[in-house]
Design a protein around this motif. Structure first.
Motif, short mmCIF file in Angstrom:
data_model
loop_
_atom_site.label_atom_id
_atom_site.label_comp_id
_atom_site.label_asym_id
_atom_site.label_seq_id
_atom_site.Cartn_x
_atom_site.Cartn_y
_atom_site.Cartn_z
N GLY A 1 0.78 -1.22 0.00
CA GLY A 1 0.00 0.00 0.00
C GLY A 1 0.81 1.27 0.00
N GLU B 1 1.15 3.93 -6.26
CA GLU B 1 0.84 3.06 -5.13
C GLU B 1 1.08 1.60 -5.49
N GLU C 1 0.00 -1.84 -4.33
CA GLU C 1 -1.06 -2.45 -3.52
C GLU C 1 -0.86 -3.94 -3.30
#
Length: 215
Positions: A74, A112, A114
């Motif tokens: 994240g 980002e 993830e």
């Protein structure tokens, strides 16, 4: 020389005990593995996350700096071109695929990551450039120093865990079970692959091609 204690910063309310564990990561001959990503994995850690921070991968002297970057799942990563020329960065990894151009001095904000796993990176202009982002699931992780060591601060309440080590040149998974020992050692049983040379003998060709392509 003082040993630096490395541990991902945890959310408030997660107390860290006085216990520490020093992790050594070595190759099949016992030589230190520098930059290996060491991660502590235990069920007690699943409810916690690192405090958000920005991680940076630079392009300097036509190489990724650092060669390996460990980030928590994240996390946002900034790509920063510190060269006086352009780069066209890409990844075809299942964990995170991307492709974008960075002109000299530019930066790409807030990409980002993830999914957990390894992200291999390259440059379409300078094809010898290679680098890796390792996305980890644990809030307790760090990378080994020049001696192949890292000291983790053990969160309170954790007395058993698996400790893993990852490096893109390793041809195997390294894991050891830990139960309050002050030190553990992870040693490869297979020869490591060589780290690719982060330079080219044909820079002139690439620079001409870059200018012809409008970079």
């Amino acid at each position: 020389m003082k040993r630096v204690i490395l541990c991902a910063v945890l959310m408030s309310g997660f107390s860290v005990s006085a216990q520490q564990v020093t992790v050594s990561v070595v190759d099949v001959s016992g030589k230190a593995i520098v930059g290996a990503v060491v991660e502590m994995v235990a069920p007690q850690l699943n409810a916690y996350s690192p405090i958000p921070k920005t991680y940076v991968v630079s392009q300097y002297d036509k190489a990724f700096t650092p060669y390996i970057l460990a980030v928590p799942q994240g996390a946002d990563v900034v790509f920063k071109n510190e060269d006086s020329i352009s780069h066209h960065l890409y990844s075809l990894s299942d964990v995170a695929a991307f492709s974008f151009r960075l002109k000299a001095g530019e930066r790409k904000e807030d990409i980002e990551f993830e999914q957990a796993g390894a992200v291999s990176m390259g440059c379409n202009i300078h094809d010898w450039m290679s680098g890796y982002i390792r996305v980890v699931t644990s809030p307790v992780f760090a990378q080994t120093d020049k001696n192949g060591e890292v000291t983790l601060a053990v969160p309170d309440g954790v007395d058993q865990a698996d400790i893993t080590a990852w490096h893109p040149q390793l041809q195997e998974s390294l894991t050891v079970s830990w139960a309050t020992e002050p030190a553990v050692r992870l040693q490869a049983t297979m020869e490591m692959l060589p780290i690719p040379t982060q330079e080219s003998s044909s820079d002139i060709y690439f620079e001409r091609a870059m200018r012809a392509g409008g970079y």
